[in-house]
Motif scaffolding. Structure first.
Motif, PDB file in Angstrom:
ATOM      1  N   GLY A 176       0.786  -1.282  -0.071  1.00 51.65           N
ATOM      2  CA  GLY A 176       0.028  -0.053   0.034  1.00 51.65           C
ATOM      3  C   GLY A 176       0.930   1.368  -0.090  1.00 51.65           C
ATOM      4  O   GLY A 176       1.957   1.362   0.390  1.00 51.65           O
ATOM      5  N   MET A 177       0.292   2.291  -0.537  1.00 53.05           N
ATOM      6  CA  MET A 177       0.994   3.629  -0.805  1.00 53.05           C
ATOM      7  C   MET A 177       0.887   4.273   0.773  1.00 53.05           C
ATOM      8  O   MET A 177      -0.105   4.272   1.242  1.00 53.05           O
ATOM      9  CB  MET A 177       0.637   4.480  -1.599  1.00 53.05           C
ATOM     10  N   ARG A 178       1.896   4.892   1.032  1.00 50.38           N
ATOM     11  CA  ARG A 178       1.985   5.801   2.532  1.00 50.38           C
ATOM     12  C   ARG A 178       1.994   7.141   2.284  1.00 50.38           C
ATOM     13  O   ARG A 178       1.795   7.774   3.050  1.00 50.38           O
ATOM     14  CB  ARG A 178       3.008   5.043   3.517  1.00 50.38           C
ATOM     15  N   GLY A 179       2.188   7.627   0.933  1.00 42.13           N
ATOM     16  CA  GLY A 179       2.152   9.136   0.826  1.00 42.13           C
ATOM     17  C   GLY A 179       3.043   9.864   1.499  1.00 42.13           C
ATOM     18  O   GLY A 179       2.774  11.027   2.351  1.00 42.13           O
ATOM     19  N   PHE A 180       4.442   9.366   1.621  1.00 45.95           N
ATOM     20  CA  PHE A 180       5.318  10.141   2.178  1.00 45.95           C
ATOM     21  C   PHE A 180       5.522  11.719   1.709  1.00 45.95           C
ATOM     22  O   PHE A 180       5.860  12.564   2.392  1.00 45.95           O
ATOM     23  CB  PHE A 180       6.707   9.394   1.985  1.00 45.95           C
ATOM     24  N   GLU A 181       5.179  11.715   0.444  1.00 41.55           N
ATOM     25  CA  GLU A 181       5.111  13.231  -0.330  1.00 41.55           C
ATOM     26  C   GLU A 181       4.302  14.329   0.385  1.00 41.55           C
ATOM     27  O   GLU A 181       4.881  15.395   0.713  1.00 41.55           O
ATOM     28  CB  GLU A 181       4.668  13.046  -1.787  1.00 41.55           C
ATOM     29  N   SER A 182       3.009  13.759   0.656  1.00 47.28           N
ATOM     30  CA  SER A 182       2.205  14.826   1.424  1.00 47.28           C
ATOM     31  C   SER A 182       2.614  15.142   2.794  1.00 47.28           C
ATOM     32  O   SER A 182       2.207  16.189   3.445  1.00 47.28           O
ATOM     33  CB  SER A 182       0.713  14.613   1.433  1.00 47.28           C
ATOM     34  N   VAL A 183       3.256  14.239   3.325  1.00 49.57           N
ATOM     35  CA  VAL A 183       3.863  14.532   4.725  1.00 49.57           C
ATOM     36  C   VAL A 183       5.033  15.549   4.820  1.00 49.57           C
ATOM     37  O   VAL A 183       5.029  16.296   5.639  1.00 49.57           O
ATOM     38  CB  VAL A 183       4.159  13.046   5.458  1.00 49.57           C
ATOM     39  N   LEU A 230       6.250   6.142  -2.823  1.00 48.85           N
ATOM     40  CA  LEU A 230       5.423   7.236  -3.645  1.00 48.85           C
ATOM     41  C   LEU A 230       5.854   8.719  -3.027  1.00 48.85           C
ATOM     42  O   LEU A 230       5.178   9.243  -2.437  1.00 48.85           O
ATOM     43  CB  LEU A 230       4.028   7.068  -3.672  1.00 48.85           C
ATOM     44  N   ILE A 253      10.496   5.283   5.286  1.00 50.68           N
ATOM     45  CA  ILE A 253      10.164   4.615   4.249  1.00 50.68           C
ATOM     46  C   ILE A 253      10.381   3.325   4.576  1.00 50.68           C
ATOM     47  O   ILE A 253       9.720   2.268   4.015  1.00 50.68           O
ATOM     48  CB  ILE A 253      10.980   5.236   2.971  1.00 50.68           C
ATOM     49  N   SER A 297      -2.462  17.032   1.194  1.00 44.89           N
ATOM     50  CA  SER A 297      -3.565  16.438   1.290  1.00 44.89           C
ATOM     51  C   SER A 297      -4.330  17.381   2.316  1.00 44.89           C
ATOM     52  O   SER A 297      -3.835  18.013   3.071  1.00 44.89           O
ATOM     53  CB  SER A 297      -3.351  15.048   2.217  1.00 44.89           C
TER      54      SER A 297
END
Lengths: 439, 230
Positions: A37-44, A422, A60, A431
């Motif tokens: 599953g994606m964890r969305g480090f980018e938005s964090v 990602l 990560i 987000s």
């Protein structure tokens, strides 16, 4: 049309599946699906302070968290033009070696070796091979000890900071490490014979395009240039032009190729490109294991990791010696002024080239972030080699093919959490929840 | 007494909590031989699954396949234990709006928070379970462990440290390295809210400043006073 399907590849990090479609007389199609599953480090990280970046990014991945931590610190410092001391560089490299020792030992002995000796895992292997397993665990433990002494914790270090370290290790701790590293080197030496006798599955391979960071000095995992085995070299900042990333439907990780051709990163790539620069015991072990160079068989990555395990133990020992001879200077992290900029760094993590690139604004807040991991880079290469393995062993029956495919994927030592984190992002990806939480 | 049947599972995560078990190099073989290991895909290719006495689940639920696995494991397990901050609180995936803690979907019998969990915490929980007992809960915050270690206070030095509100059990790792607590273990079971607020105010911080920090690991859950782990 028959399909060979592995719905959850075991003895690897994370969630990966493989579907190979067989036509009557050939391999029709190979799909490696990294479905973590994606964890969305980018938005964090976006909008957060530079100071928070490394602690977020190292999460990560657990196995190579020290690699992410060191690389993230270097990239943030590069963005702000911060120069750290030689001692800080050495200690970071030491932590990096600790990670390499632990990661390679885990993969070689606990994840890969059971295939070659015919076991399901390390527990049942330990019944018949208690001494090998005991030595392997000792080596792995030494890698963790190095990370604990330098980073304050084996998984997700707590001690590295922008400009240096929170607390410096004591002389006694480094001296103790030095002793353990010697014991670990002896332990590895004791199992090289067993490893050199393993029968590596063969197949009709094709020349593999390899890629690795060109070491600044001798053999190593740090440098400013990235080299391909086709002779081309690129400054790390030019990574976007040196290969091409595309989104694919069958996997959560992006796929990378160079001019449409898959390439391989990791221990075998480093040995192929720079193995001639090895010295000491590592050079000896490279000869003993007789890894063909140039390699046309990706499964030799398992043995290339053995060579690097020895290299990392020797390099860590040399760093400890230097710290003990020169003394550990009681220095604070270097001072700096926050300023805008972009920092791009590539290092050689256990599984291959790892890119971190961060852009910061005047207040040191992240405006763009890009992390490219080795397992994502290797995805296309793994599919290609699986197809070649399948072609050579087509008539061996589905059970044997399934085994061989699993052995091939495992040889890449995939770290699937890494590949699916990602992170490529710009300001637009923030987000709603994050806006609510961090403003 | 027969060996407890256990399964170790990972949902969306960095696999750090499963790695902590594999990092128990001195104890690993003893622990694994004291249990009937029914599933641990990261470490073995022989996973007979079936009914379980205890399931350990790492990671957040971010996709349908996570949820399917979680529900399947729940129906087969007498006890389900959340390991690591992603499973317990949602962790970084929660903050990015992509994941939720497993307790939003199934009953969780016990939680071992931490990013990653501590070896001692895991081994002591395993040891209790193997002997038919439940693990101990640690009610105190990181701040208490830090005080016991006689570290100099980082709040006093002007840093935002999450120690007063964060679940203890790590031995105050970060402050012991001269680094402020990030709150990676999530909210403490029983924080002294009033005292923490006072300490923070004394150093010029609002308790919300700490919640903003804590939110990195426990999302909006940390701002609910009295929200309990476990």
């Amino acid at each position: 049309m028959a399909k060979i399907h592995l719905d959850h590849i075991s003895r690897v990090e994370g969630h990966g599946a493989l579907t190979v479609t067989l036509a009557e007389d050939r391999i029709q199609d190979v799909k490696l699906n990294l479905f973590e599953g994606m964890r969305g480090f980018e938005s964090v990280v976006l909008g957060r302070s530079y100071a928070e970046v490394p602690a977020i990014i190292e999460r990560i991945c657990a196995i190579c968290s020290a690699g992410h931590a060191v690389t993230a610190h270097m990239a943030v410092e590069k963005a702000m033009g911060i120069q750290v001391t030689q001692q800080t560089k050495l200690l970071r490299e030491l932590a990096f070696m600790g990670m390499t020792i632990e990661s390679h030992a885990l993969h070689i002995f606990a994840l890969a070796l059971p295939d070659f000796l015919g076991y399901a895992g390390i527990t049942d292997m330990s019944v018949d091979h208690p001494e090998t397993v005991r030595l392997a665990l000792e080596v792995k433990k030494t890698g963790n000890l190095v990370q604990e002494v330098v980073g304050g914790r084996a998984v997700h270090n707590v001690n590295m900071t922008i400009g240096g370290f929170g607390v410096l290790p004591s002389k006694e701790a480094v001296a103790n490490l030095r002793e353990k590293l010697s014991e670990a080197l002896e332990a590895v030496d004791g199992v090289v014979d067993l490893l050199s006798g393993l029968s590596i599955p063969t197949y009709q391979g094709e020349p593999i395009l390899f890629k690795a960071v060109k070491p600044a000095e001798g053999f190593g995992f740090f440098g400013d240039t990235v080299a391909f085995s086709d002779g081309t070299e690129f400054p790390v900042e030019a990574y976007k032009t040196s290969f091409h990333e595309t989104r694919i439907e069958h996997s959560h990780a992006k796929q990378s190729t160079r001019g449409g051709e898959p390439f391989m990163v990791g221990a075998l790539a480093r040995i192929n490109l720079f193995g001639h620069l090895l010295t000491g015991k590592a050079a000896e072990v490279l000869r003993t294991l007789s890894i063909p160079v140039p390699s046309t068989n990706a499964i030799y990555n398992n043995l290339a990791q053995v060579v690097e395990l020895v290299y990392a133990l020797e390099r860590a020992s040399a760093i400890c010696d230097r710290l003990l001879t020169e003394g550990i200077q009681p220095e604070d992290p270097v001072g700096f002024e926050v300023r805008p900029g972009t920092g791009t760094v590539a290092t050689e993590a256990p599984r291959g080239t790892l890119y971190h690139s961060f852009s910061l604004d005047e207040e040191g807040r992240v405006t763009a972030a890009d992390v490219i991991t080795p397992t994502a880079l290797n995805q296309a290469s793994a599919e290609k080699e699986i197809a070649l393995v399948g072609k050579s062993h087509f008539s061996s029956g589905e059970d044997r093919l399934k085994e061989l495919f699993e052995v091939t994927v495992r040889a890449y030592d995939p770290c699937i959490s890494c590949s699916v984190h990602l992170i490529k992002a710009d300001g637009s990806a923030k987000s709603t929840l994050q806006k609510k939480v961090i403003g | 007494m027969s060996k407890p049947r256990i399964g170790i599972y990972g949902l969306t995560s960095c696999a750090g909590d499963q790695l902590v078990l594999l990092n128990c190099e001195d104890e690993l073989l003893d622990v694994l031989s004291a249990v009937d290991l029914r599933s641990f895909v990261m470490a073995t290719s022989q996973n007979p699954e079936g009914e379980l006495d205890v399931a350990f689940v790492e990671g957040a639920v971010t996709q349908d396949s996570d949820l399917e696995l979680l529900r399947d494991v729940r129906t087969r397990s007498k006890l389900l234990i959340a390991i690591g901050t992603c499973a317990v609180w949602g962790g970084i995936p929660y903050l990015s709006g992509r994941g939720v803690p497993i307790s939003q979907h199934v009953k969780v019998d016990y939680s071992l928070p931490g990013c990653p969990i501590e070896k001692k915490q895991l081994l002591s929980a395993l040891s209790s379970l193997i002997h038919g007992d439940l693990p101990l809960k640690l009610p105190y915050p990181v701040c208490l462990e830090c005080t016991i270690r006689e570290n100099s206070c980082l709040l006093q030095a002007g840093e935002i440290c999450c120690g007063p509100l964060t679940a203890g059990g790590c031995g105050a790792r970060c402050p012991s390295h001269n680094r402020p607590c990030l709150g990676c273990r999530g909210p403490s079971l029983d924080p002294n809210y009033q005292a923490a607020t006072k300490i923070l105010a004394k150093h010029g911080y609002d308790v919300e400043d700490v919640h903003r920090k804590l939110a990195l690991f426990s999302g909006t859950n940390s701002s609910k006073e009295g929200r309990q782990v476990g």
